[in-house]
Structure formats: structure tokens, C-alpha cells
Motif scaffolding. Structure first.
Motif, PDB file in Angstrom:
ATOM      1  N   GLY A  36     -28.733   9.055  31.874  1.00 10.34           N
ATOM      2  CA  GLY A  36     -28.102   9.492  30.635  1.00 10.34           C
ATOM      3  C   GLY A  36     -29.033   9.425  29.442  1.00 10.34           C
ATOM      4  O   GLY A  36     -29.050  10.331  28.604  1.00 10.34           O
ATOM      5  N   ARG A  37     -29.829   8.382  29.374  1.00 11.13           N
ATOM      6  CA  ARG A  37     -30.754   8.250  28.234  1.00 11.13           C
ATOM      7  C   ARG A  37     -31.884   9.285  28.322  1.00 11.13           C
ATOM      8  O   ARG A  37     -32.301   9.844  27.318  1.00 11.13           O
ATOM      9  CB  ARG A  37     -31.279   6.819  28.156  1.00 11.13           C
ATOM     10  N   MET A  38     -32.328   9.567  29.528  1.00 10.53           N
ATOM     11  CA  MET A  38     -33.359  10.595  29.694  1.00 10.53           C
ATOM     12  C   MET A  38     -32.808  11.970  29.314  1.00 10.53           C
ATOM     13  O   MET A  38     -33.447  12.724  28.592  1.00 10.53           O
ATOM     14  CB  MET A  38     -33.880  10.611  31.130  1.00 10.53           C
ATOM     15  N   ASN A  39     -31.603  12.291  29.803  1.00 14.25           N
ATOM     16  CA  ASN A  39     -30.997  13.578  29.474  1.00 14.25           C
ATOM     17  C   ASN A  39     -30.793  13.722  27.967  1.00 14.25           C
ATOM     18  O   ASN A  39     -31.054  14.784  27.393  1.00 14.25           O
ATOM     19  CB  ASN A  39     -29.663  13.757  30.203  1.00 14.25           C
ATOM     20  N   SER A  40     -30.323  12.665  27.325  1.00 15.86           N
ATOM     21  CA  SER A  40     -30.117  12.710  25.877  1.00 15.86           C
ATOM     22  C   SER A  40     -31.426  12.913  25.142  1.00 15.86           C
ATOM     23  O   SER A  40     -31.512  13.720  24.218  1.00 15.86           O
ATOM     24  CB  SER A  40     -29.423  11.433  25.397  1.00 15.86           C
ATOM     25  N   ALA A  41     -32.464  12.186  25.547  1.00 15.37           N
ATOM     26  CA  ALA A  41     -33.766  12.319  24.887  1.00 15.37           C
ATOM     27  C   ALA A  41     -34.332  13.729  25.024  1.00 15.37           C
ATOM     28  O   ALA A  41     -34.988  14.236  24.112  1.00 15.37           O
ATOM     29  CB  ALA A  41     -34.748  11.301  25.463  1.00 15.37           C
ATOM     30  N   LEU A  42     -34.066  14.371  26.155  1.00 14.47           N
ATOM     31  CA  LEU A  42     -34.582  15.722  26.397  1.00 14.47           C
ATOM     32  C   LEU A  42     -33.628  16.818  25.933  1.00 14.47           C
ATOM     33  O   LEU A  42     -33.917  18.009  26.103  1.00 14.47           O
ATOM     34  CB  LEU A  42     -34.912  15.900  27.881  1.00 14.47           C
ATOM     35  N   GLY A  43     -32.483  16.437  25.365  1.00 17.80           N
ATOM     36  CA  GLY A  43     -31.535  17.416  24.845  1.00 17.80           C
ATOM     37  C   GLY A  43     -30.799  18.197  25.928  1.00 17.80           C
ATOM     38  O   GLY A  43     -30.355  19.324  25.695  1.00 17.80           O
ATOM     39  N   ILE A  44     -30.649  17.591  27.097  1.00 16.64           N
ATOM     40  CA  ILE A  44     -29.963  18.257  28.209  1.00 16.64           C
ATOM     41  C   ILE A  44     -28.463  18.013  28.070  1.00 16.64           C
ATOM     42  O   ILE A  44     -28.023  16.861  28.005  1.00 16.64           O
ATOM     43  CB  ILE A  44     -30.477  17.734  29.565  1.00 16.64           C
ATOM     44  N   THR A  45     -27.689  19.085  28.018  1.00 22.71           N
ATOM     45  CA  THR A  45     -26.240  18.983  27.864  1.00 22.71           C
ATOM     46  C   THR A  45     -25.535  19.590  29.073  1.00 22.71           C
ATOM     47  O   THR A  45     -26.182  20.135  29.970  1.00 22.71           O
ATOM     48  CB  THR A  45     -25.768  19.675  26.580  1.00 22.71           C
ATOM     49  N   ASP A  46     -24.204  19.515  29.053  1.00 17.47           N
ATOM     50  CA  ASP A  46     -23.418  19.964  30.209  1.00 17.47           C
ATOM     51  C   ASP A  46     -23.813  21.367  30.648  1.00 17.47           C
ATOM     52  O   ASP A  46     -24.152  22.212  29.845  1.00 17.47           O
ATOM     53  CB  ASP A  46     -21.920  19.870  29.943  1.00 17.47           C
ATOM     54  N   GLN A  47     -23.759  21.546  31.946  1.00 15.58           N
ATOM     55  CA  GLN A  47     -24.276  22.752  32.597  1.00 15.58           C
ATOM     56  C   GLN A  47     -23.167  23.642  33.135  1.00 15.58           C
ATOM     57  O   GLN A  47     -23.422  24.759  33.559  1.00 15.58           O
ATOM     58  CB  GLN A  47     -25.217  22.310  33.729  1.00 15.58           C
ATOM     59  N   GLY A  48     -21.936  23.165  33.124  1.00 11.99           N
ATOM     60  CA  GLY A  48     -20.828  23.986  33.596  1.00 11.99           C
ATOM     61  C   GLY A  48     -20.418  23.719  35.026  1.00 11.99           C
ATOM     62  O   GLY A  48     -19.791  24.571  35.650  1.00 11.99           O
ATOM     63  N   PHE A  49     -20.755  22.554  35.559  1.00  7.29           N
ATOM     64  CA  PHE A  49     -20.338  22.225  36.920  1.00  7.29           C
ATOM     65  C   PHE A  49     -18.826  22.080  37.022  1.00  7.29           C
ATOM     66  O   PHE A  49     -18.263  22.219  38.089  1.00  7.29           O
ATOM     67  CB  PHE A  49     -21.015  20.944  37.415  1.00  7.29           C
ATOM     68  N   THR A  50     -18.182  21.770  35.910  1.00 12.33           N
ATOM     69  CA  THR A  50     -16.731  21.641  35.908  1.00 12.33           C
ATOM     70  C   THR A  50     -16.100  22.709  35.026  1.00 12.33           C
ATOM     71  O   THR A  50     -15.093  22.467  34.378  1.00 12.33           O
ATOM     72  CB  THR A  50     -16.302  20.239  35.437  1.00 12.33           C
ATOM     73  N   SER A  51     -16.677  23.890  34.999  1.00 14.07           N
ATOM     74  CA  SER A  51     -16.111  24.955  34.172  1.00 14.07           C
ATOM     75  C   SER A  51     -14.790  25.426  34.748  1.00 14.07           C
ATOM     76  O   SER A  51     -14.520  25.302  35.933  1.00 14.07           O
ATOM     77  CB  SER A  51     -17.092  26.114  34.055  1.00 14.07           C
ATOM     78  N   GLY A  52     -13.981  25.933  33.877  1.00 10.98           N
ATOM     79  CA  GLY A  52     -12.655  26.388  34.286  1.00 10.98           C
ATOM     80  C   GLY A  52     -11.614  25.376  33.881  1.00 10.98           C
ATOM     81  O   GLY A  52     -11.876  24.175  33.881  1.00 10.98           O
ATOM     82  N   ASP A  53     -10.430  25.832  33.529  1.00 12.60           N
ATOM     83  CA  ASP A  53      -9.377  24.938  33.032  1.00 12.60           C
ATOM     84  C   ASP A  53      -8.918  23.930  34.066  1.00 12.60           C
ATOM     85  O   ASP A  53      -8.467  22.848  33.726  1.00 12.60           O
ATOM     86  CB  ASP A  53      -8.173  25.772  32.566  1.00 12.60           C
ATOM     87  N   ALA A  54      -9.011  24.269  35.332  1.00 15.89           N
ATOM     88  CA  ALA A  54      -8.469  23.404  36.389  1.00 15.89           C
ATOM     89  C   ALA A  54      -9.215  22.085  36.496  1.00 15.89           C
ATOM     90  O   ALA A  54      -8.632  21.080  36.868  1.00 15.89           O
ATOM     91  CB  ALA A  54      -8.493  24.127  37.721  1.00 15.89           C
ATOM     92  N   CYS A  55     -10.493  22.066  36.191  1.00 15.45           N
ATOM     93  CA  CYS A  55     -11.229  20.814  36.389  1.00 15.45           C
ATOM     94  C   CYS A  55     -12.054  20.407  35.181  1.00 15.45           C
ATOM     95  O   CYS A  55     -12.845  19.490  35.274  1.00 15.45           O
ATOM     96  CB  CYS A  55     -12.107  20.919  37.644  1.00 15.45           C
ATOM     97  N   ARG A  56     -11.897  21.051  34.062  1.00 15.69           N
ATOM     98  CA  ARG A  56     -12.654  20.689  32.869  1.00 15.69           C
ATOM     99  C   ARG A  56     -12.098  19.392  32.302  1.00 15.69           C
ATOM    100  O   ARG A  56     -10.897  19.272  32.059  1.00 15.69           O
ATOM    101  CB  ARG A  56     -12.539  21.799  31.833  1.00 15.69           C
ATOM    102  N   VAL A  57     -12.938  18.406  32.110  1.00 14.33           N
ATOM    103  CA  VAL A  57     -12.536  17.130  31.538  1.00 14.33           C
ATOM    104  C   VAL A  57     -13.307  16.944  30.250  1.00 14.33           C
ATOM    105  O   VAL A  57     -14.535  16.940  30.252  1.00 14.33           O
ATOM    106  CB  VAL A  57     -12.814  15.957  32.507  1.00 14.33           C
ATOM    107  N   PRO A  58     -12.617  16.817  29.112  1.00 14.87           N
ATOM    108  CA  PRO A  58     -13.326  16.660  27.840  1.00 14.87           C
ATOM    109  C   PRO A  58     -13.972  15.289  27.729  1.00 14.87           C
ATOM    110  O   PRO A  58     -13.529  14.335  28.365  1.00 14.87           O
ATOM    111  CB  PRO A  58     -12.229  16.828  26.795  1.00 14.87           C
ATOM    112  N   MET A  59     -15.023  15.206  26.926  1.00 12.81           N
ATOM    113  CA  MET A  59     -15.656  13.923  26.651  1.00 12.81           C
ATOM    114  C   MET A  59     -14.641  13.054  25.920  1.00 12.81           C
ATOM    115  O   MET A  59     -14.020  13.500  24.967  1.00 12.81           O
ATOM    116  CB  MET A  59     -16.873  14.099  25.745  1.00 12.81           C
ATOM    117  N   PRO A  60     -14.422  11.820  26.365  1.00 17.07           N
ATOM    118  CA  PRO A  60     -13.495  10.927  25.637  1.00 17.07           C
ATOM    119  C   PRO A  60     -14.036  10.639  24.242  1.00 17.07           C
ATOM    120  O   PRO A  60     -15.228  10.679  24.016  1.00 17.07           O
ATOM    121  CB  PRO A  60     -13.473   9.674  26.493  1.00 17.07           C
TER     122      PRO A  60
END
Length: 188
Positions: A164-188
């Protein structure tokens, strides 16, 4: 947008093309953190081997306990890529991803077992800065999961902190693995 672009398949050597093919088959897409790490082939190989070894070795804890601890770590770090990918992994493992929407209320929600609550609280304590793990907490986890389970849980949470810290440092954000209303979970 990531701070470093991914290595495109057109510029990939034989090993990387093989990795991309396997990743697409397994996950439906090439995970962006790995495609970015491909700029440093030796670290990419080390990372892939490490992840595969950890996946095989981490078999002491119940799957839901492992996955929820890792997911909670991702949410605490604010790593949207990890939340996205972790949600997909839980769905593929047949776990209830609807309850992820209630993870901030894990301590009182009937959606979580006592084992899961202990693991989520431990993920919070390990991910806090400074770390807030107590002797009592580790003793309770060892009673619940055994020494091997405690070590596995600790390792997986620490590894997710690294990811998580590496992804944040490199600016990597969600990629759409859970795209679609059926399985999209928002960040708490």
C-alpha cells in the motif's frame, strides 16, 4: 495517474510477456503495480516469486481472517488499488464482499466473527503510526490462532503495509478489478 508509466506489452521481453499473459488469465488484467515494477526486472521477479511463495505459505489462518486483515490494512492506508484488488480476491474466494461496506463498524457488526474482529483490530494497531500493538493483543491472538497463525497474520499485514505504501508513493490507484455495481465497494 501513476507517477511512472507501466511497461507496455509491446516493449516487453519474453519473461515479461509470459508474466502479462499469466496475469491476464488469472486476474483478467495485468496488475498495474507489477507492470510499473517491470522497469526493474530483477525486483519484479523477486516480487512475483515472493508473492507466489507467500500465497502458498499462508494457509494457517481461515481465508476470511487473512483477507479481511489485508483489506483493512489497505483501507487504513488509503490504497484504492489494494482495496480494489483485495475486494476482487475476496469475491473470487467466495467471501461476502457486501460486508466490506461495514468494516468501519467491525467491532459491533454481526457481519464479522470474533476471530475476524481480532484480526481487523490487529491490522489497525500494526498500521497505525506509531504502531500501537500491545502485549495483551498479541497474547490474545496467539491463544486464538496459535503462534504460527499469529506470525502469519503479522507477516500478511506487514506485507500489505509495504504494498500500500509503495502504491501510494507511485500514485497507483484503483484499476477497476471490482467495476460494476454488483461488486463495487467504496473506500470507507
Amino acid at each position: 495517474m501513476p507517477r511512472i508509466t507501466a511497461v507496455p506489452a509491446t516493449e516487453a521481453g519474453p519473461f515479461l510477456k509470459l508474466f502479462y499473459r499469466v496475469a491476464r488469465k488469472r486476474f483478467g488484467a495485468v496488475p498495474e503495480p507489477m507492470a510499473i515494477a517491470a522497469h526493474h526486472g530483477k525486483l519484479l521477479r523477486a516480487s512475483v516469486i515472493h508473492e507466489l511463495l507467500v500465497e502458498k505459505a499462508a494457509a494457517t489462518l481461515p481465508v476470511s481472517v487473512r483477507e479481511l486483515a489485508v483489506y483493512r490494512t489497505a483501507t487504513q492506508l488509503g490504497c484504492s488499488w489494494c482495496v480494489d484488488f483485495g475486494t476482487m480476491l475476496q469475491r473470487l474466494d467466495g467471501l461476502d464482499i457486501e460486508r466490506l461496506k461495514k468494516i468501519d463498524d467491525y467491532a459491533s457488526s454481526p457481519a464479522y466473527t470474533e476471530q475476524e474482529r481480532l484480526a481487523i483490530a490487529y491490522a489497525d494497531a500494526m498500521t497505525a503510526t506509531p504502531t500501537s500493538v500491545t502485549d495483551e493483543q498479541t497474547a490474545e491472538l496467539e491463544r486464538e490462532f496459535g503462534r504460527k497463525g499469529l506470525l502469519e497474520l503479522t507477516y500478511l499485514i506487514a506485507l500489505e503495509n509495504q504494498r500500500g505504501r509503495m502504491n501510494s508513493a507511485l500514485g497507483i490507484t484503483d484499476q477497476g478489478f471490482t467495476s460494476g455495481d454488483a461488486c463495487r465497494v467504496p473506500m470507507p
